[in-house]
Design a protein around this motif. Sequence first.
Motif, PDB file in Angstrom:
ATOM      1  N   VAL A  24       0.858  -1.186   0.000  1.00 59.11           N
ATOM      2  CA  VAL A  24       0.000   0.000   0.000  1.00 59.11           C
ATOM      3  C   VAL A  24       0.892   1.233   0.000  1.00 59.11           C
ATOM      4  CG1 VAL A  24      -1.985  -1.086   1.116  1.00 59.11           C
ATOM      5  CG2 VAL A  24      -0.199  -0.082   2.532  1.00 59.11           C
ATOM      6  N   ARG A  77      -5.425   6.406   4.645  1.00 57.76           N
ATOM      7  CA  ARG A  77      -5.864   5.645   3.471  1.00 57.76           C
ATOM      8  C   ARG A  77      -5.184   4.286   3.406  1.00 57.76           C
ATOM      9  NH1 ARG A  77      -5.497  10.848   1.089  1.00 57.76           N
ATOM     10  NH2 ARG A  77      -3.408  10.390   0.274  1.00 57.76           N
ATOM     11  N   ASP A 135      -6.907   2.050   5.842  1.00 60.39           N
ATOM     12  CA  ASP A 135      -8.223   1.672   5.320  1.00 60.39           C
ATOM     13  C   ASP A 135      -8.089   0.532   4.314  1.00 60.39           C
ATOM     14  OD1 ASP A 135      -9.404   3.645   6.846  1.00 60.39           O
ATOM     15  OD2 ASP A 135      -9.584   5.082   5.192  1.00 60.39           O
ATOM     16  N   GLN A 136      -7.078   0.618   3.449  1.00 60.56           N
ATOM     17  CA  GLN A 136      -6.886  -0.429   2.440  1.00 60.56           C
ATOM     18  C   GLN A 136      -6.487  -1.749   3.090  1.00 60.56           C
ATOM     19  OE1 GLN A 136      -4.264   0.697  -0.772  1.00 60.56           O
ATOM     20  NE2 GLN A 136      -4.104  -1.412  -1.543  1.00 60.56           N
ATOM     21  N   GLU A 170      -8.546  -5.373   3.156  1.00 57.70           N
ATOM     22  CA  GLU A 170      -7.951  -6.571   2.559  1.00 57.70           C
ATOM     23  C   GLU A 170      -7.713  -7.691   3.571  1.00 57.70           C
ATOM     24  OE1 GLU A 170      -7.016  -7.271  -0.594  1.00 57.70           O
ATOM     25  OE2 GLU A 170      -7.451  -5.360  -1.560  1.00 57.70           O
TER      26      GLU A 170
END
Length: 234
Positions: A45, A57, A60-61, A65
């Motif tokens: 990321v 962010r 969040d990713q 996942e």
Amino acid sequence: MARSVLVTGGNRGIGLAVARRLAAAGDAVAVTYRSGEPPTGLLGVRAEMTDTDSIHRAFDQVEAEQGRVDVVVANAGITRDTPFLRMSEPDFTEVLDTNLVGAFRTAKRAARGMLANRWGRIVFMSSMTYAYGAPGQANYGASKAGLLGLARSLAWELGPRNITVNLVAPGVIDTDMSRRISAERQAELMRSTPMRRAGTVEDVAEAVHYLAGDGARYVTGAVLPVSGGLGLGG
């Protein structure tokens, strides 16, 4: 049960070794990176440690996942080595913003899920420079020393929720960064290292693996030197 792990700056060097060690132990591991391509076999990321929104962010990713982050290793860092009298204010503040404030941003975002889960592991990657300093590294040494105060303060605040916060302090480790040190300085550091050799990234990864595991459940606010005796523990 696999845990969700995030290693910042985990696309090379010590960070990559840490990520691979934790993945080998069965954890789901994500790494942040700023440029290039993420390492194969790991969730990559993009994140910029000086940008709080970018860090949010990235989390969040990762959470989308592989679930809420259980273990965070704040490893991302930069150097701007310059003799003190020639060091500009941006040389100083940019290193602190990435190495120290970036670790603060990362830990603060990670703590959200850890507090809700009443369990977590936060590991800050420092350096033996935190204890003994180094010429040309007033900025880097200050950032790495600051991590100790941050870790011990967080250990007090987060300990009641079963969250440990510790520091790993590598000495001379065989990395691209250490290979840029002059031969004279390398020799000086080896004379100050009882084991008379550089360590490996795998040595550091093993220390992080310990602190991130159940075996270190009663260890918090600690500094774990991985230095071959350099500084003899600070």
